[in-house]
Motif scaffolding. Structure first.
Motif, PDB file in Angstrom:
ATOM      1  N   LYS A 183       0.841  -1.199   0.000  1.00  0.00           N
ATOM      2  CA  LYS A 183       0.000   0.000   0.000  1.00  0.00           C
ATOM      3  C   LYS A 183       0.876   1.249   0.000  1.00  0.00           C
ATOM      4  N   PRO A 184       0.408   2.365  -0.576  1.00  0.00           N
ATOM      5  CA  PRO A 184       1.142   3.631  -0.436  1.00  0.00           C
ATOM      6  C   PRO A 184       1.327   3.945   1.056  1.00  0.00           C
TER       7      PRO A 184
ATOM      8  N   TYR B 125      11.022   5.709   0.826  1.00  0.00           N
ATOM      9  CA  TYR B 125       9.650   5.892   1.294  1.00  0.00           C
ATOM     10  C   TYR B 125       9.453   7.343   1.712  1.00  0.00           C
ATOM     11  N   ASP B 126       8.278   7.881   1.435  1.00  0.00           N
ATOM     12  CA  ASP B 126       7.970   9.255   1.810  1.00  0.00           C
ATOM     13  C   ASP B 126       8.066   9.425   3.332  1.00  0.00           C
ATOM     14  N   SER B 127       8.591  10.594   3.747  1.00  0.00           N
ATOM     15  CA  SER B 127       8.814  10.833   5.171  1.00  0.00           C
ATOM     16  C   SER B 127       8.599  12.302   5.507  1.00  0.00           C
ATOM     17  N   VAL B 128       8.127  12.554   6.726  1.00  0.00           N
ATOM     18  CA  VAL B 128       8.004  13.905   7.266  1.00  0.00           C
ATOM     19  C   VAL B 128       8.765  13.929   8.588  1.00  0.00           C
TER      20      VAL B 128
ATOM     21  N   ASP C  72      -0.920  14.563   3.206  1.00  0.00           N
ATOM     22  CA  ASP C  72      -0.831  15.174   1.876  1.00  0.00           C
ATOM     23  C   ASP C  72       0.173  14.422   0.988  1.00  0.00           C
ATOM     24  N   LEU C  73       1.305  14.030   1.573  1.00  0.00           N
ATOM     25  CA  LEU C  73       2.296  13.252   0.813  1.00  0.00           C
ATOM     26  C   LEU C  73       1.714  11.911   0.380  1.00  0.00           C
ATOM     27  N   LEU C  74       1.000  11.281   1.309  1.00  0.00           N
ATOM     28  CA  LEU C  74       0.383   9.988   1.004  1.00  0.00           C
ATOM     29  C   LEU C  74      -0.628  10.128  -0.130  1.00  0.00           C
ATOM     30  N   LEU C  75      -1.485  11.139  -0.057  1.00  0.00           N
ATOM     31  CA  LEU C  75      -2.505  11.337  -1.093  1.00  0.00           C
ATOM     32  C   LEU C  75      -1.870  11.671  -2.443  1.00  0.00           C
TER      33      LEU C  75
ATOM     34  N   SER D  37      -0.718  10.224  -7.959  1.00  0.00           N
ATOM     35  CA  SER D  37       0.239  10.350  -9.064  1.00  0.00           C
ATOM     36  C   SER D  37       0.980   9.058  -9.382  1.00  0.00           C
ATOM     37  N   ASN D  38       0.990   8.144  -8.406  1.00  0.00           N
ATOM     38  CA  ASN D  38       1.766   6.905  -8.554  1.00  0.00           C
ATOM     39  C   ASN D  38       3.233   7.202  -8.869  1.00  0.00           C
ATOM     40  N   ARG D  39       3.744   8.323  -8.328  1.00  0.00           N
ATOM     41  CA  ARG D  39       5.135   8.699  -8.587  1.00  0.00           C
ATOM     42  C   ARG D  39       6.086   7.659  -8.002  1.00  0.00           C
TER      43      ARG D  39
END
Length: 331
Positions: free
Chosen positions: A133-134, A147-150, A301-304, A309-311
């Motif tokens: 999953k994203p 992986y996206d991170s804040v 917001d990063l998750l969405l 975008s499936n970037r």
């Protein structure tokens, strides 16, 4: 700023109960549900943005919390992160599924993405990512694994505290911090604040190992370590103390007051996070403000963005902090 009375009215309890809960009064006999309600109201009253019109979308976003509900009450920093994420999830029309690390969980088709709150072990990261999953990690840098991170700019935050102490004439600066374990108890997490504190003061030729005390990130630990520092150091007690989080600082403040040590006249004290508690202790607590609501919102917001975008490239967003000076420091 919301008052004790405002919080009491919204939480449905007395002002005295709110005051004692926000001061982590261990002699107060109230249940965890009441404490949770008070902390949540206190955090909610800090939020100033208007709610967006709620849309209706299919799917849930799971918030994976690498803590227990009890640990969340001991350090409401994570509660505040969660509330920021939940607020944005609701604004975007999704349902939130909360999962604590000690509760059973099975991935289902209606879960469209995952928010991971806090630091977790490599085994736990692998489990999250196996679901395909994203995902976005909040308060845990996973950019190296794409992986996206804040995250928070700890370097800027700690330096701002130490620069303030030095600018106001302090040369004997102490640190009372904490260690954490991964939720699966597979290892110990070395706190970034501790490392930056040491390296920056070494650079300034002001670091003294004997001025540093490490235990856990709880009020009780802050109290005990401050008592230990007072006992061991005596007249050599630092004139400035940086606490690794606000609950530790509350414990430090209690110990200093019991020993008749004046704050800030004899010891200046700065905490970290600026949770709602910081405003209601006496003297009010100087602290580093971490924008927890924004961290939670940004993670969602990063998750969405990833979902839409499936970037392929991962993003890391680093948020700055602000040093908030109140009554526990000589400014």
């Amino acid at each position: 700023m919301a008052t004790i009375k405002d919080i009491a009215q919204q939480a449905g309890v007395s002002s005295a109960t709110v005051s004692r809960v926000l001061n982590y009064d261990e002699s107060l006999s109230v249940g965890d549900e009441t404490k949770k309600r008070i902390f949540e109201v206190a955090e909610q009253l800090e939020y100033t943005k208007h709610k967006k019109v709620k849309l209706t979308k299919n799917g849930k976003i799971a918030i994976m919390q690498w803590s227990t509900e009890k640990e969340e009450l001991d350090d409401v920093y994570y509660l505040s992160l969660r509330m920021g994420a939940e607020k944005r999830i609701a604004e975007e029309g999704y349902e939130t599924l909360r999962v604590f690390q000690d509760t059973p969980f099975e991935m289902t088709k209606d879960i469209v993405g995952i928010i991971s709150l806090g630091e977790c072990s490599p085994v736990q990261v692998a489990r999250l990512t196996e679901w395909g999953k994203p995902i976005c990690f909040i308060n845990f840098d996973q950019l190296i694994h794409k992986y996206d991170s804040v995250v928070v700019d700890f370097e800027q935050a700690v330096r701002s505290v130490l620069d303030h102490f030095i600018a106001t004439g302090h040369t004997k600066i102490g640190y009372i911090g904490g260690l954490e374990c991964y939720g699966d108890r597979s290892g110990t997490i070395i706190d970034t604040r501790t490392k930056i504190f040491e390296s920056y003061l070494r650079e300034k030729k002001l670091y003294v190992e004997g001025y540093c005390f490490i235990d856990s990130f709880e009020v009780k630990a802050g109290y005990e370590q401050m008592k230990k520092a007072i006992s061991e150091l005596g007249e050599d007690l630092p004139t400035a103390i940086f606490a690794g989080n606000d609950p530790i600082a509350v414990g430090c403040l209690r110990a200093l007051q019991e020993e008749g040590i004046q704050v800030p006249e004899r010891v200046s004290l700065i905490g970290f996070n600026d949770i709602s508690v910081a405003k209601y202790v006496f003297p009010s607590l100087s602290t580093v403000k971490v924008y927890t609501e924004l961290m939670g919102e940004t993670g969602v917001d990063l998750l969405l963005d990833r979902m839409a975008s499936n970037r392929q490239a991962a993003k890391k967003i680093t948020l700055s902090t602000d040093l908030i000076l109140r009554e526990s420091t000589l400014n």
